[in-house]
Motif scaffolding. Structure first.
Motif, PDB file in Angstrom:
ATOM      1  N   ALA A  48       0.928  -1.286   0.044  1.00  0.00           N
ATOM      2  CA  ALA A  48       0.097  -0.039  -0.061  1.00  0.00           C
ATOM      3  C   ALA A  48       0.895   1.365  -0.012  1.00  0.00           C
ATOM      4  O   ALA A  48       0.458   2.048  -0.699  1.00  0.00           O
ATOM      5  N   THR A  49       1.970   1.158   0.774  1.00  0.00           N
ATOM      6  CA  THR A  49       3.131   2.268   0.752  1.00  0.00           C
ATOM      7  C   THR A  49       3.586   2.416  -0.556  1.00  0.00           C
ATOM      8  O   THR A  49       3.583   3.470  -1.253  1.00  0.00           O
ATOM      9  N   ALA A  50       3.888   1.516  -1.308  1.00  0.00           N
ATOM     10  CA  ALA A  50       4.554   1.594  -2.657  1.00  0.00           C
ATOM     11  C   ALA A  50       3.404   2.174  -3.582  1.00  0.00           C
ATOM     12  O   ALA A  50       3.694   2.820  -4.597  1.00  0.00           O
ATOM     13  N   ALA A  51       2.271   1.645  -3.538  1.00  0.00           N
ATOM     14  CA  ALA A  51       1.183   2.231  -4.202  1.00  0.00           C
ATOM     15  C   ALA A  51       0.834   3.687  -4.141  1.00  0.00           C
ATOM     16  O   ALA A  51       0.703   4.431  -5.116  1.00  0.00           O
ATOM     17  N   LEU A  52       0.770   4.224  -3.077  1.00  0.00           N
ATOM     18  CA  LEU A  52       0.910   5.608  -2.710  1.00  0.00           C
ATOM     19  C   LEU A  52       2.140   6.275  -3.389  1.00  0.00           C
ATOM     20  O   LEU A  52       1.966   7.323  -3.874  1.00  0.00           O
ATOM     21  N   ALA A  53       3.331   5.740  -3.284  1.00  0.00           N
ATOM     22  CA  ALA A  53       4.557   6.334  -3.841  1.00  0.00           C
ATOM     23  C   ALA A  53       4.337   6.447  -5.433  1.00  0.00           C
ATOM     24  O   ALA A  53       4.812   7.454  -5.861  1.00  0.00           O
ATOM     25  N   ARG A  54       3.644   5.645  -5.930  1.00  0.00           N
ATOM     26  CA  ARG A  54       3.573   5.655  -7.537  1.00  0.00           C
ATOM     27  C   ARG A  54       2.565   6.692  -7.718  1.00  0.00           C
ATOM     28  O   ARG A  54       2.655   7.312  -8.885  1.00  0.00           O
ATOM     29  N   ARG A  55       1.527   6.767  -7.004  1.00  0.00           N
ATOM     30  CA  ARG A  55       0.419   7.895  -7.224  1.00  0.00           C
ATOM     31  C   ARG A  55       1.061   9.434  -7.226  1.00  0.00           C
ATOM     32  O   ARG A  55       0.941  10.422  -7.913  1.00  0.00           O
ATOM     33  N   LEU A  56       2.030   9.215  -6.173  1.00  0.00           N
ATOM     34  CA  LEU A  56       2.554  10.539  -5.834  1.00  0.00           C
ATOM     35  C   LEU A  56       3.647  10.940  -7.081  1.00  0.00           C
ATOM     36  O   LEU A  56       3.724  12.187  -7.470  1.00  0.00           O
ATOM     37  N   ALA A  57       4.563   9.925  -7.401  1.00  0.00           N
ATOM     38  CA  ALA A  57       5.496  10.112  -8.521  1.00  0.00           C
ATOM     39  C   ALA A  57       4.599  10.463  -9.781  1.00  0.00           C
ATOM     40  O   ALA A  57       5.321  11.254 -10.420  1.00  0.00           O
ATOM     41  N   ALA A  58       3.451  10.296  -9.882  1.00  0.00           N
ATOM     42  CA  ALA A  58       2.637  10.685 -11.333  1.00  0.00           C
ATOM     43  C   ALA A  58       2.589  12.267 -11.244  1.00  0.00           C
ATOM     44  O   ALA A  58       2.332  12.670 -12.386  1.00  0.00           O
TER      45      ALA A  58
END
Length: 154
Positions: free
Chosen positions: A8-18
């Protein structure tokens, strides 16, 4: 937002990177072990490749990466004694051209820019799970509208 585990942390990181662009700064806050490096690692892997080697900058203080969103500089300022020391790490170059991920941003003092994303990571508590975290994202200055407009749902 709740983060049940490292995925879930990785998914948040991908959304932030976008939503990040060169010259953006992400200030990562939280106690030791709160997940700042895990979030940074996931973000960097998301804009390079999933198998990228992303060591913690705990001892080197800064790591740099060429990514799909431009250069990303990952700073861990825990061991700095004052803001003047950050210039020796290439701070001015990072701010001129890169996305900066900064763990322990309080060490920047007056160098902390007004335009930034603050990510506060906290342990969610043992009743939820040992790997569960809670993340709070706050946009400041020019980044406030971008953070407010982004879709943060998993």
């Amino acid at each position: 937002m709740p983060l049940s585990d490292e995925a879930a942390t990785a998914a948040l990181a991908r959304r932030l990177a976008a939503i990040l662009r060169p010259r953006d700064l992400v200030a990562l806050r939280g106690d030791l072990g709160a997940g700042k490096t895990a979030l940074s690692r996931a973000l960097i892997c998301g804009v390079t490749h999933e198998d990228a080697e992303v060591p913690s900058p705990t001892f080197t203080l800064v790591q740099t990466y060429d990514t799909a969103i431009g250069p990303v500089w990952h700073f861990d300022l825990y061991r700095l004694s004052g803001p003047d020391e950050v210039h020796e790490l290439g701070w001015d170059d990072a701010r001129a051209e890169a996305v900066a991920l900064v763990e322990w941003p309080d060490r920047l003092g007056p160098l902390l820019p007004p335009d930034r994303v603050e990510v506060m990571l906290e342990h969610a508590g043992p009743d939820i799970g040992p790997d569960a975290r809670r993340a709070t994202l706050t946009g400041h200055g020019a980044l406030a509208a971008r953070i407010a407009a982004a879709d943060w749902t998993p």
